[in-house]
Motif scaffolding. Structure first.
Motif, PDB file in Angstrom:
ATOM      1  N   ALA A  23       0.747  -1.213  -0.141  1.00 51.27           N
ATOM      2  CA  ALA A  23       0.062   0.085  -0.081  1.00 51.27           C
ATOM      3  C   ALA A  23       0.838   1.162   0.022  1.00 51.27           C
ATOM      4  O   ALA A  23       0.537   2.257  -0.777  1.00 51.27           O
ATOM      5  N   ARG A  24       2.052   1.490   0.740  1.00 54.99           N
ATOM      6  CA  ARG A  24       2.991   2.352   0.913  1.00 54.99           C
ATOM      7  C   ARG A  24       3.648   2.662  -0.569  1.00 54.99           C
ATOM      8  O   ARG A  24       3.590   3.820  -1.080  1.00 54.99           O
ATOM      9  N   ALA A  25       3.941   1.452  -1.167  1.00 53.59           N
ATOM     10  CA  ALA A  25       4.668   1.379  -2.641  1.00 53.59           C
ATOM     11  C   ALA A  25       3.566   2.215  -3.462  1.00 53.59           C
ATOM     12  O   ALA A  25       3.835   2.943  -4.412  1.00 53.59           O
ATOM     13  N   ASP A  26       2.240   1.876  -3.582  1.00 49.12           N
ATOM     14  CA  ASP A  26       1.300   2.114  -4.461  1.00 49.12           C
ATOM     15  C   ASP A  26       1.072   3.618  -4.215  1.00 49.12           C
ATOM     16  O   ASP A  26       0.879   4.467  -5.123  1.00 49.12           O
ATOM     17  N   ARG A  27       0.966   4.055  -2.987  1.00 54.64           N
ATOM     18  CA  ARG A  27       0.652   5.567  -2.436  1.00 54.64           C
ATOM     19  C   ARG A  27       1.835   6.292  -3.088  1.00 54.64           C
ATOM     20  O   ARG A  27       1.979   7.490  -3.766  1.00 54.64           O
ATOM     21  N   ARG A  28       3.241   5.810  -2.982  1.00 55.20           N
ATOM     22  CA  ARG A  28       4.400   6.623  -3.556  1.00 55.20           C
ATOM     23  C   ARG A  28       4.310   6.545  -5.031  1.00 55.20           C
ATOM     24  O   ARG A  28       4.493   7.722  -5.548  1.00 55.20           O
ATOM     25  N   ALA A  29       3.892   5.654  -5.611  1.00 52.02           N
ATOM     26  CA  ALA A  29       3.819   5.720  -7.004  1.00 52.02           C
ATOM     27  C   ALA A  29       2.643   6.588  -7.696  1.00 52.02           C
ATOM     28  O   ALA A  29       2.835   7.371  -8.459  1.00 52.02           O
ATOM     29  N   ALA A  30       1.574   6.593  -6.889  1.00 52.46           N
ATOM     30  CA  ALA A  30       0.553   7.668  -7.183  1.00 52.46           C
ATOM     31  C   ALA A  30       0.998   8.918  -7.055  1.00 52.46           C
ATOM     32  O   ALA A  30       0.921  10.111  -7.872  1.00 52.46           O
ATOM     33  N   LYS A  31       1.861   9.291  -5.802  1.00 50.55           N
ATOM     34  CA  LYS A  31       2.334  10.592  -5.925  1.00 50.55           C
ATOM     35  C   LYS A  31       3.407  11.152  -6.891  1.00 50.55           C
ATOM     36  O   LYS A  31       3.286  12.003  -7.275  1.00 50.55           O
ATOM     37  N   LEU A  32       4.132  10.190  -7.115  1.00 47.73           N
ATOM     38  CA  LEU A  32       5.153  10.289  -8.438  1.00 47.73           C
ATOM     39  C   LEU A  32       4.274  10.650  -9.760  1.00 47.73           C
ATOM     40  O   LEU A  32       4.880  11.400 -10.222  1.00 47.73           O
ATOM     41  N   ALA A  33       3.451   9.989  -9.796  1.00 48.61           N
ATOM     42  CA  ALA A  33       2.538  10.100 -11.100  1.00 48.61           C
ATOM     43  C   ALA A  33       1.948  11.332 -11.043  1.00 48.61           C
ATOM     44  O   ALA A  33       1.858  12.122 -12.233  1.00 48.61           O
ATOM     45  N   ALA A  78      10.384  -0.879  -9.217  1.00 51.01           N
ATOM     46  CA  ALA A  78       9.049  -1.233  -9.481  1.00 51.01           C
ATOM     47  C   ALA A  78       8.034  -0.224  -9.286  1.00 51.01           C
ATOM     48  O   ALA A  78       7.181   0.286  -9.929  1.00 51.01           O
ATOM     49  N   VAL A  79       8.253   0.886  -8.038  1.00 49.88           N
ATOM     50  CA  VAL A  79       7.686   1.869  -7.889  1.00 49.88           C
ATOM     51  C   VAL A  79       7.863   2.997  -9.090  1.00 49.88           C
ATOM     52  O   VAL A  79       6.648   3.467  -9.471  1.00 49.88           O
ATOM     53  N   ALA A  80       8.610   2.959  -9.542  1.00 47.86           N
ATOM     54  CA  ALA A  80       9.162   4.048 -10.687  1.00 47.86           C
ATOM     55  C   ALA A  80       8.481   3.557 -11.948  1.00 47.86           C
ATOM     56  O   ALA A  80       7.935   4.336 -12.715  1.00 47.86           O
ATOM     57  N   GLU A  81       8.169   2.200 -12.156  1.00 45.72           N
ATOM     58  CA  GLU A  81       7.901   1.734 -13.461  1.00 45.72           C
ATOM     59  C   GLU A  81       6.045   1.640 -13.205  1.00 45.72           C
ATOM     60  O   GLU A  81       5.290   2.346 -13.986  1.00 45.72           O
ATOM     61  N   ASN A  82       5.790   1.719 -12.071  1.00 44.00           N
ATOM     62  CA  ASN A  82       4.172   1.953 -11.486  1.00 44.00           C
ATOM     63  C   ASN A  82       3.759   3.170 -11.750  1.00 44.00           C
ATOM     64  O   ASN A  82       2.755   3.632 -12.440  1.00 44.00           O
ATOM     65  N   ALA A  83       4.727   4.277 -11.299  1.00 39.57           N
ATOM     66  CA  ALA A  83       4.414   5.679 -11.573  1.00 39.57           C
ATOM     67  C   ALA A  83       4.467   6.105 -12.786  1.00 39.57           C
ATOM     68  O   ALA A  83       3.495   6.728 -13.359  1.00 39.57           O
TER      69      ALA A  83
END
Length: 125
Positions: A23-33, A78-83
């Motif tokens: 969940a934290r990684a997904d929130r970080r990816a959303a913020k970066l996006a 992975a977070v960068a790719e998701n973002a």
């Protein structure tokens, strides 16, 4: 062999910890996006490229349609790719060719690249 109550408890704790990390990684990816989207909006669109930084994570290099450029750092590749996927921008495998030609550099960047050799700012701050 039967599972003990401690094993079941540890397993539940692990899955909750994993869920929190995801969940934290997904929130970080959303913020970066959102940050990528803001950059793209400000510069008439954007394209990007991911660069692995080792334990430091991954760099998301952005180039706007107007030639402006910037970067963001994600905690993992992975977070960068998701973002990047969430932002919807075009991503490149390499930073070369036509993509690299879009970057516009000004006097500040040139003086930073050359550093004290041409009287630019020193990097020993």
């Amino acid at each position: 062999m039967a599972e003990t109550a401690a094993d079941v408890s540890d397993s539940g704790q692990t899955s909750r910890t994993d869920a929190r990390k995801a969940a934290r990684a997904d929130r970080r990816a959303a913020k970066l996006a959102r940050e990528i989207g803001a950059f793209a909006k400000e510069h008439g669109g954007a394209e990007g490229q991911l660069a692995y930084l080792g334990q430091a994570g991954a760099r998301i290099v952005l180039v706007g349609e107007d030639g402006a450029w910037g970067d963001l750092v994600a905690p993992t590749y992975a977070v960068a790719e998701n973002a990047a996927r969430k932002s919807g921008i075009t991503m490149h495998e390499e930073f070369d060719g036509e993509f690299a030609l879009k970057v516009r550099t000004g006097p500040y960047e040139w003086s930073r690249m050359a550093g004290i050799q041409v009287g630019g700012p020193s990097s020993d701050r």
